[in-house]
Design a protein around this motif. Structure first.
Motif, PDB file in Angstrom:
ATOM      1  N   PHE A   1       0.851  -1.186   0.000  1.00  0.00           N
ATOM      2  CA  PHE A   1       0.000   0.000   0.000  1.00  0.00           C
ATOM      3  C   PHE A   1       0.889   1.239   0.000  1.00  0.00           C
ATOM      4  O   PHE A   1       1.865   1.317   0.741  1.00  0.00           O
ATOM      5  CB  PHE A   1      -0.886   0.002   1.252  1.00  0.00           C
ATOM      6  CG  PHE A   1      -1.754   1.212   1.416  1.00  0.00           C
ATOM      7  CD1 PHE A   1      -2.911   1.354   0.679  1.00  0.00           C
ATOM      8  CD2 PHE A   1      -1.419   2.199   2.318  1.00  0.00           C
ATOM      9  CE1 PHE A   1      -3.731   2.474   0.849  1.00  0.00           C
ATOM     10  CE2 PHE A   1      -2.223   3.319   2.495  1.00  0.00           C
ATOM     11  CZ  PHE A   1      -3.383   3.449   1.765  1.00  0.00           C
ATOM     12  N   LYS A   2       0.525   2.198  -0.860  1.00  0.00           N
ATOM     13  CA  LYS A   2       1.216   3.486  -0.881  1.00  0.00           C
ATOM     14  C   LYS A   2       0.200   4.526  -1.321  1.00  0.00           C
ATOM     15  O   LYS A   2      -0.481   4.343  -2.328  1.00  0.00           O
ATOM     16  CB  LYS A   2       2.404   3.466  -1.834  1.00  0.00           C
ATOM     17  CG  LYS A   2       3.168   4.770  -1.863  1.00  0.00           C
ATOM     18  CD  LYS A   2       4.356   4.692  -2.806  1.00  0.00           C
ATOM     19  CE  LYS A   2       5.084   6.026  -2.848  1.00  0.00           C
ATOM     20  NZ  LYS A   2       6.218   5.985  -3.763  1.00  0.00           N
ATOM     21  N   LYS A   3       0.094   5.594  -0.548  1.00  0.00           N
ATOM     22  CA  LYS A   3      -0.880   6.622  -0.862  1.00  0.00           C
ATOM     23  C   LYS A   3      -0.395   7.962  -0.327  1.00  0.00           C
ATOM     24  O   LYS A   3       0.149   8.042   0.766  1.00  0.00           O
ATOM     25  CB  LYS A   3      -2.232   6.271  -0.229  1.00  0.00           C
ATOM     26  CG  LYS A   3      -3.354   7.196  -0.610  1.00  0.00           C
ATOM     27  CD  LYS A   3      -4.675   6.674  -0.070  1.00  0.00           C
ATOM     28  CE  LYS A   3      -5.817   7.527  -0.580  1.00  0.00           C
ATOM     29  NZ  LYS A   3      -7.105   7.022  -0.091  1.00  0.00           N
ATOM     30  N   THR A   4      -0.590   9.009  -1.123  1.00  0.00           N
ATOM     31  CA  THR A   4      -0.307  10.363  -0.678  1.00  0.00           C
ATOM     32  C   THR A   4      -1.634  10.977  -0.258  1.00  0.00           C
ATOM     33  O   THR A   4      -2.599  10.956  -1.012  1.00  0.00           O
ATOM     34  CB  THR A   4       0.351  11.190  -1.793  1.00  0.00           C
ATOM     35  OG1 THR A   4       1.571  10.539  -2.177  1.00  0.00           O
ATOM     36  CG2 THR A   4       0.655  12.594  -1.335  1.00  0.00           C
ATOM     37  N   MET A   5      -1.660  11.484   0.965  1.00  0.00           N
ATOM     38  CA  MET A   5      -2.892  12.020   1.525  1.00  0.00           C
ATOM     39  C   MET A   5      -2.673  13.440   2.022  1.00  0.00           C
ATOM     40  O   MET A   5      -1.620  13.747   2.572  1.00  0.00           O
ATOM     41  CB  MET A   5      -3.369  11.144   2.699  1.00  0.00           C
ATOM     42  CG  MET A   5      -3.600   9.701   2.321  1.00  0.00           C
ATOM     43  SD  MET A   5      -4.140   8.705   3.714  1.00  0.00           S
ATOM     44  CE  MET A   5      -5.790   9.326   3.926  1.00  0.00           C
ATOM     45  N   ALA A   6      -3.673  14.280   1.840  1.00  0.00           N
ATOM     46  CA  ALA A   6      -3.621  15.649   2.356  1.00  0.00           C
ATOM     47  C   ALA A   6      -4.113  15.643   3.792  1.00  0.00           C
ATOM     48  O   ALA A   6      -5.067  14.949   4.124  1.00  0.00           O
ATOM     49  CB  ALA A   6      -4.474  16.568   1.503  1.00  0.00           C
ATOM     50  N   THR A   7      -3.440  16.406   4.639  1.00  0.00           N
ATOM     51  CA  THR A   7      -3.863  16.518   6.030  1.00  0.00           C
ATOM     52  C   THR A   7      -3.850  17.977   6.455  1.00  0.00           C
ATOM     53  O   THR A   7      -3.047  18.765   5.976  1.00  0.00           O
ATOM     54  CB  THR A   7      -2.976  15.670   6.964  1.00  0.00           C
ATOM     55  OG1 THR A   7      -3.477  15.762   8.286  1.00  0.00           O
ATOM     56  CG2 THR A   7      -1.535  16.105   6.940  1.00  0.00           C
ATOM     57  N   ASN A   8      -4.773  18.301   7.324  1.00  0.00           N
ATOM     58  CA  ASN A   8      -4.857  19.646   7.869  1.00  0.00           C
ATOM     59  C   ASN A   8      -5.482  19.534   9.248  1.00  0.00           C
ATOM     60  O   ASN A   8      -6.654  19.792   9.434  1.00  0.00           O
ATOM     61  CB  ASN A   8      -5.683  20.569   6.962  1.00  0.00           C
ATOM     62  CG  ASN A   8      -5.634  22.002   7.430  1.00  0.00           C
ATOM     63  OD1 ASN A   8      -4.845  22.360   8.296  1.00  0.00           O
ATOM     64  ND2 ASN A   8      -6.489  22.827   6.866  1.00  0.00           N
ATOM     65  N   GLY A   9      -4.703  19.083  10.199  1.00  0.00           N
ATOM     66  CA  GLY A   9      -5.231  18.907  11.544  1.00  0.00           C
ATOM     67  C   GLY A   9      -4.340  18.008  12.366  1.00  0.00           C
ATOM     68  O   GLY A   9      -3.174  17.796  12.050  1.00  0.00           O
TER      69      GLY A   9
END
Length: 101
Positions: A59-67
């Protein structure tokens, strides 16, 4: 050394971010998400990667985070032990062993 010479190694900086990110739960049921809880609020993109104990990436995923919390939905995985890592801007934030039942 044997000739009474002194040599110094180069200095490197090691950042300890282990207390900045918590991963829970570390024992998952099939299809259960894993959560990344940040000590401080994190903004930007994180690269999440999951590998088997033999080193195969599953599994490999780029995710946006803001918190301060990021739930990660993992694919359906066979039972076993995996290594989850999270990186931001090429810097590893955490490496955590997780178990899928």
């Amino acid at each position: 050394d044997e000739y009474n010479r002194i040599n110094y190694s180069r200095i490197i900086v090691i950042k300890n971010t282990c207390d900045a990110v918590w991963v829970y739960p570390t024992i998952l049921g099939k299809g259960e998400p894993v959560n990344l809880q940040f000590k401080n609020s994190v903004t930007g993109s994180l690269e999440i990667q999951l590998v088997t104990m033999s080193g195969a990436r599953v599994f490999k995923k780029t995710m946006a985070t803001n918190g301060s919390m990021l739930p990660v939905e993992l694919p359906s995985l066979p039972p076993g032990v995996y290594i989850l890592s999270a990186m931001q801007n090429g810097e590893k934030l955490i490496t955590q062993k997780i178990i899928v039942r």
